[in-house]
Every structure is written in C-alpha cells, then in structure tokens.
Enzyme design. Structure first.
Site, mmCIF file in Angstrom:
data_model
loop_
_atom_site.group_PDB
_atom_site.id
_atom_site.type_symbol
_atom_site.label_atom_id
_atom_site.label_comp_id
_atom_site.label_asym_id
_atom_site.label_seq_id
_atom_site.Cartn_x
_atom_site.Cartn_y
_atom_site.Cartn_z
ATOM 1 N N GLU A 262 0.789 0.332 19.192
ATOM 2 C CA GLU A 262 0.889 1.914 19.775
ATOM 3 C C GLU A 262 1.260 1.045 21.028
ATOM 4 O OE1 GLU A 262 -3.796 2.023 20.320
ATOM 5 O OE2 GLU A 262 -4.001 2.906 18.706
ATOM 6 N N GLU B 163 -4.680 4.752 11.531
ATOM 7 C CA GLU B 163 -6.041 5.115 12.484
ATOM 8 C C GLU B 163 -6.400 7.005 12.287
ATOM 9 O OE1 GLU B 163 -6.282 2.779 15.997
ATOM 10 O OE2 GLU B 163 -5.048 0.931 15.680
#
Length: 838
Positions: free
Chosen positions: A186, A255
């Site tokens: 991320e 995710e």
C-alpha cells in the site's frame, strides 16, 4: 560387479528417479497473462482469504484452514511479520505462533495455495506496521525511501524469507503451495509524501524482489506505478472499476475488506454479507480473476502485537470465521454459495473477456463466451434504491437493488447476492462459565513514580518511543516542584502526543487522560493543591500500540511534550525544559509478576478478597478451565484498563471502561446493505466498550489449576471476572418457494428451474442438532429469534425433527409434496430454528 553392488545401484537409481518424478509431478509453473494467473498452462479463477498465522495458534491452524477450504477458497494469504521474526538484529525467531514454514505446510496439506506477502512492511494494524523497533535506531535511516541503510536491511530480510521458503521447497516450481509473493504494501497511498525518493524506492523494491528469483509472480498492492513484471493490485471495499497498469496484467484484488478493525473507544463495525457478496460478484463480472478477503479469519492481537494507536486486542474484523474460529453465519455460508456459483462459470471466464450489455438505468450484464452459442452471464442492478425486472436473452429476471445474479449457462439464475438463503446464527451463544478460586487471590501494589536506581534524569521532556524502545508500554515522568509561602491551588496543564497518561500529585491520582485511534493526542487541565515545600508530579505515560500506518509513520512520536503550572497571581510557569527524572516500565514488569515461576512468591499479598477499584495494582488468581475442547473467553467487563496473562502467556491489552460514542449506530440494529459501504456505515454497540471478552486459546490452559495475572491500571473489581466457553448455538434459516436451489446442485445442460430450494442447517464440528425450536411452512412472520406462525401454516415440526435431530447437518427440500400445501397459490416459505449443542 557383484550382485549386491548391482542391487544397490538399481535401488539408488530408482530412489533418485522417484524423487525427481515426485517433484516433477507436484511442481507447477505460475505465470500470468492479461486475463488471469496461469498455473501449469491453465488460467485460474481464484478465491483467496487472509489468515495471519500469529493471530491464532498452530494447534487450530488446520481447523481454520479447512473451514476456509470448505467455504470455497483456493488460496490463503498472509503477511510476514518482520518485528517478531527478527526481534533483535541478526537474531531470528520462527517458533510457536510464528512458525511460518509450519503454517505454509499446513495450508499445503489442506490442498490450498499460498500468497506470501513478505513486504516487509505489513501495516495490518500490527505493532509498528511489522517493522522491528531496532530499525528505528540505525544511524541515518529513513524508512520506505531511497535510503541505503533501510534498503540494506529490507533486502536482507526479503532474501532471508525467500531463501527459507526455497530450502523447504515451498514455491510452486518446487512442488510447494506458494503461487504469489508481495513486496512492499500500500505504498501508493503515501508515495506522494516521499517525493522522488519514493518513486526511486518503488523501482528498487520491484527490481530487488524480481532478483530473488522466486519463480512465481510478484505483486504490489495499491501501486499504480509498479514496474513490469510486477502486478499492481487493488485494495478496497470495491474493485470492479480497477484496471491494472498494463494490458498484459490480470485484474487482481488483494484486500477486499470483509469488515473493519476495532479500536478501543469505538463502536464495532460490521459489513452486511449482501454488500460483500455484491462487491465480489461485480469484480468477477467485470473481468476480475483473483480476489482476497481481508480478513477471512481475523483472530487475536495477543500480547503487545496490536498496532496503534489504540487498536483493540480482538482482530475479529467481522470475518466469515470469527475470532474464536467459529463460522459467522450467514456470511460464511452465503459467500460459500457465491464461490460455488462463480466456479460454475470458470471455464467461460477464462476463455474470453467479458462483453458488456446495457439493460437499463443502473442495469447491465456482462457475458463470457466460450463458444458463440455457449456463455455465462452476470446480471447487475447497481442502483441502491429501486428493484428492477430486466430482459436478457428473451427471458425476464428480477434484480433487487444493489445485487448481482449469476447465470452459468446464460439462462438459469443459481445465485443472487441479495438473496441470503444460507443459515443464520442468533446473536447470543450458549456458554458454560467458571468463576475464579476465591481462596487464591494475590495482589501487588505498584510504587508511584521512580522505583529503582535504573532511572535517569534529563533536561526537558523526552519522546516516549525513543526512550523506551518499545520494551514497555509505560514511561514515568517525574519532577519536584518547590513552593514557598502558603499552600495554594494551581492549574496543571499537560499536553501529550498520546496515547494515555495517569497523573499523580504527591503520590495521589488526580487525572487520567487519553486519546483515540483517530487522534491519540490529548490535553489535560486540572486544578491541583500544592503544599508548602517540596511537591512531586509523577506522570505515567502509556502506549497502546506503536503507530502502524501513514506517511513517515515510523517517526510518529508519543508521550508528554508540554507541562506547565499556572498561578492566577504570578502567571504560567513552563516546566517542559526543567530537569525530569525518567523510569522505563513498571516495577511489576521488572519483577516478572506475570511469570508462572512467581505464582507463589512472597511478593504477593494474599487473601480471600482482593482490593477493588485501585489503580496500578497487580492481581493473580487460580481458575479451573470450563470443560470441553473449544476456545475460552475471559470476561473482563468489571475491570478498567490493563493487560492480562494466562499461565504466563499474554492474552493482550484490555480497556473495558472506554465507552464508544452513544450515537452512530442504526436505531433498528439493521444496516441497509444497499449503497456504497464504508467503515462507519454499519456500527453496533454504541455507548458500550469495544471489547469485554478476551480470547484464551484452549491449548494455553490445562486440567487442574491455571494462573491468571492482571495488571490493572485504572481500577476494577477482579472478583467478577469469569472464564467462559461456548457450549451451543441457536441457528435458523428461512427459504421461499422462489429462491434458487443450492448452487452446488446446478449441472450443465440441466433444467435447474425444475429443482427445489432447500433449507440447509449445519452445526459446528462436534455439535449436533438437539432440538427444533420452531418450524413452519407457509407464511411465518418475524426473523430469527422472533419467528411466529402466520395465517397460513403447515405443521412440519415432525418432518424437520426426523430430518435433523441428532445430526451435525441436515437439509429439507421445500416442496408441497414434502411439506404439504396449506395455502394453494400463495408464496410460501419454510422457517426453521434449531439448537446446536455438544
């Protein structure tokens, strides 16, 4: 050559050939094209779920993984947690809950694949995002940028994990289950804060990963600039509109948040399964081929593993498998049926890109063709308000708002995301409890302020993490204030970066201050009485997890940074730059009061009745674990804030007195799944503590007496603590005549519409259906727990009892031939409520 030598040579050749043959047969090549991951030359549609090995125990890994497999998963995804694998630079730990190799092999034994997210930055609401704290103290280091000291350490750890997997033959090309690896995590969310250094770091991380030659593809999540051949992937609540940065890469979702994490002082977030299923179906409808639930099983932040600030000990995440390893229904069952429906479409989905067909306003279909006359289709109503009837291939289909229907043959609907026909569980489980042994209490009072000669002095207020090096949650700040003249009242002003602090004046508690997960900082203003002569101000600053997310999060500070006394006559006196005395940690920590070896130490004061509502006090007591094999829960609703241990193992932090805001939850207790979801949309337990039950793995206790130790920081009543275990669960289901038959029953070229829907009930392993508490076919009213017989009802109790009593699972076909027809021509449904117990 003698006969023995010939025999030996033949045996040697056979053994070598057998080993080569086995490895050749079991090994797999993993590549990708624009459409999907390609395993041994075949494109695959893959369902994945996150299960983090340290958030449970090795003894229950097989059960949890098998439940994931039964739920329709193909892949297990996990981070690798650097700070616990290398707690001291150059010293590695891979045992117990942190036995990574054992976990990967357990997944392989279940017949599933692995996505290994090495990072090594994890975030994951894990302490310091998974970075070891010693990394912070390397001279000249800057995290996650083009910084030589950081890159050296990161490369070394990446290589360590990759080499370990290779040595154990765990990559797919070696016959192992690992088909994907991830580097970084991320970073795209924060890359802008790092400027050119961030861009160069991304390129370096990608090149480093590829150079390790794992023989499987690497991914970077939330990284639009991931260079080839790294696959950039999506994270979020919805990823149907995501596209990779190259037409040669597949559309992947690493995710998909099944819920959200819990913070102390916050209500409990949850995500309706209708919305979660809608998001998954839309992703695969629009060309997705790999999606991962974050989390599929969340587990527990044991010890001090929780990140910060103020992340709770429970990491349940509203996942399909709950914190204790039980199935969360209907989430688990509805998603299982979704996975089966998508699996029926796989051969079409890997054969072509989807063709979009507009069906109306907020209405569309995506069709996958294998041949010109054979196809699979997804029909979507992505409007959040109006249901609709749509015409597709000459047939009319009903689409509820915010739903997707799946047609594996472009004709029969075998699943709709908004129609939940899988069983549900009632909110309250049945528990057996045990109280604590009243004759075995011991307690130990912490000294306020400086408690040993390991203290030190410094001019000015020190930042907490740099001072404690995260060896403890606690740091004492102490100063003496000399007052001449008469006793007077002053105002004490304190400012802290967080996360909490207990303030004492002349060894008496005067105030407790704290922040929250969103902003851990706080300010205290308190009127205090100061005596003539010498006075002491002792401040115990508390950490609740080291920051784990954000740009430059690694340098985010904690602790007290400003202190002043204000006299209305003489004005403000700033004490911040004065000489302060510091003590890292608590005396009880230094003594090791949580250890089993000190259970009978004379350090403890003993008695039948422990003192209550006292701050900074240690308690110890014996208890007998409830009978059974299931996990245990420690009920700490009567306590304040602190930490707890069972038989020397840290259960984690607790904070029962921090209540969430009283507003923000839906008044009806039901959250409308229609429309875009975010972490604040669906909340429960407003005005209540985030958590009062704390998970104790069954393997942490034994027959006979067990030792419970608590360090209470604020004050509570330990005599009301209990230990619980689940002994049963009420389950229910309601299915109508018009609901589709079970997705698994669909067969190509079959008349699916001629089959009947079913009520399917299933108990947890080891439990059986012991009673049927409600059964009605017709027009029953109400919901699970509140069912009532409607105006039209057939007495089907005997039929359901015969089908289900004494069984771990059962099914009842819904048809008038089986159940009778109490109201011909009317829409009917079967409602059943049953008790599972051991």
């Amino acid at each position: 050559m003698g006969i023995r030598k010939w025999v030996a040579l033949v045996l040697f050749v056979l053994l070598v050939f057998e080993g080569y043959f086995i490895e050749t047969v079991n090994s797999a090549t993993v590549t990708y094209d624009h459409r999907a991951l390609v395993i041994d030359g075949k494109r695959r549609i893959l369902q994945s779920g996150s299960i983090h090995y340290p958030r449970s125990t090795p003894e229950v890994w097989p059960e949890i993984i098998n439940k994931a497999k039964e739920g329709g998963l193909d892949v297990i995804e996990t981070y690798v947690f650097w700070n616990y694998h290398e707690p001291v630079k150059g010293q590695y730990y891979f045992e117990g809950r942190f036995d990574l190799v054992r976990f990967v092999k357990t997944v392989q034994e279940a017949g599933l694949l692995v996505h290994l997210r090495i990072g090594p930055y994890a975030c994951a609401e894990w302490n310091y995002g998974g970075f070891p704290i010693w990394l912070h103290f390397i001279p000249g280091i800057q995290f996650r940028t083009t910084n030589a000291p950081f890159k050296n350490e990161m490369k070394h750890f990446l290589a360590k994990i990759v080499e370990m997997m290779k040595e154990e033959h765990l990559f797919a090309s070696q016959g192992g289950p690992i088909i994907l690896s991830q580097v970084e995590n991320e970073f795209g969310n924060v890359e802008g804060s790092y400027g050119v250094g961030g861009e160069l770091y991304v390129k370096w991380a990608a090149e480093t990963a590829v150079s390790l030659n794992t023989t499987v593809p690497w991914v970077m999540c939330v990284q639009d600039d991931a260079p080839d051949p790294i696959i950039n992937t999506c994270n979020g609540f919805y990823c149907d509109r995501f596209a990779p940065n190259s037409r040669s890469k597949p559309k992947m979702w690493t995710e998909n948040y099944s819920g959200w994490f819990l913070g102390f002082g916050n209500p409990i977030p949850y995500r309706p399964v209708e919305d979660l299923a809608f998001a998954v179906a839309r992703f695969f409808e629009t060309g997705g081929t790999f999606q991962n639930y974050y989390m599929y099983f969340g587990g527990t932040n044991f010890g001090r593993t929780a990140g910060g600030p103020l992340v709770a000990t429970s990491y349940d995440y509203d996942a399909p498998i709950d914190e204790y390893g039980f199935l969360r229904q209907p989430k688990w069952g509805h998603l299982r049926d979704l996975h089966k429906a998508i699996k029926h479409c796989e051969e079409y989905m890997i054969s072509s890109d989807p063709t979009q067909v507009q069906l109306g306003v907020n209405l569309e279909a995506h069709v996958y063709y294998k041949h010109s006359n054979k196809c699979a289709a997804f029909l979507a109503n992505y409007g959040s308000r109006a249901d609709a009837n749509v015409t597709f291939n000459g047939h009319v289909y009903f689409l509820p708002a915010w739903s997707v229907s799946i047609l594996p043959d472009c004709k029969n609907v075998i699943f709709n995301t908004a129609k939940v026909v899988s069983q549900r569980t009632l909110g309250e489980s049945l528990f057996a409890s045990t109280t604590l042994e009243p004759s075995s209490w011991g307690w130990y009072k912490e000294r306020i302020g400086i408690w040993s000669n390991s203290s030190f002095s410094n001019s000015g207020l020190l930042e907490q993490i740099s001072t404690t090096k995260d060896t403890s949650d606690f740091l004492w700040y102490t100063i003496s204030v000399n007052v001449t003249g008469q006793r007077k009242e002053l105002f004490l002003h304190i400012e802290s970066l967080g996360h909490a602090a207990l303030i004492f004046v002349n060894k008496k508690p005067i105030r407790f201050g704290y922040g929250n997960h969103e902003d851990a900082s706080f300010i205290l203003n308190e009127k205090i009485a100061i005596n003539t002569g010498n006075n002491t101000i002792d401040m115990l600053s508390m950490m609740i997890g080291v920051q784990n997310y954000g740009p430059w999060f690694d340098v985010a500070g904690a602790g007290i940074f400003f202190v002043a006394l204000t006299d209305l006559e003489t004005g403000k006196v700033d004490l911040s730059a004065e000489e302060w005395t510091y003590q890292v940690g608590l005396e009880g920590e230094y003594l090791g009061l949580d250890n089993l070896s000190l259970a009978n130490s004379s350090l403890w004061t003993t008695g039948a009745t422990p003192p209550v509502n006292q701050s900074l006090i240690w308690y110890k007591v014996s208890f007998l674990a409830p009978e059974g094999k299931g996990p245990l829960a420690l009920d700490l609703a009567s306590m304040g804030k602190g930490q707890t241990w069972v038989n020397g193992r840290s259960v984690g932090r607790y904070w029962s007195t921090y209540l969430s805001p009283s507003t923000g939850c839906t008044s009806s207790g039901v959250c409308d799944y229609r429309g875009a979801y975010d972490a604040n949309k669906c909340l429960k337990n407003c005005g209540q503590p985030a958590q009062t039950l704390y998970h104790i793995p069954r393997t942490w206790v034994h027959h006979g007496e067990n030792l419970l130790v608590l360090h209470e920081e604020l004050g509570g009543d330990p005599s009301k603590i209990s230990v619980r275990t689940r002994t049963g669960q009420e389950i229910c289901a309601y299915v109508s005549d018009t609901d589709p038959p079970p997705a698994h029953s669909w067969k190509p070229n079959s008349e699916f519409t001629s089959q009947n829907p079913e009520v399917q009930l299933k108990c947890e392993q080891g439990w059986h259906i012991t009673s049927i508490n409600f059964a009605s076919y017709g027009t029953p009213a109400g919901n699970c727990g509140t069912f009532t017989v409607g105006s039209c009802s057939a007495d089907v109790l005997t039929i359901v009892e015969q089908a289900c009593l004494g069984k771990e699972e059962c099914s009842i076909t819904i048809s008038t031939e089986t159940l009778g027809d109490p109201c011909p021509g009317a829409l009917k449904r079967l409602a059943v409520q049953a008790l599972c117990s051991n």
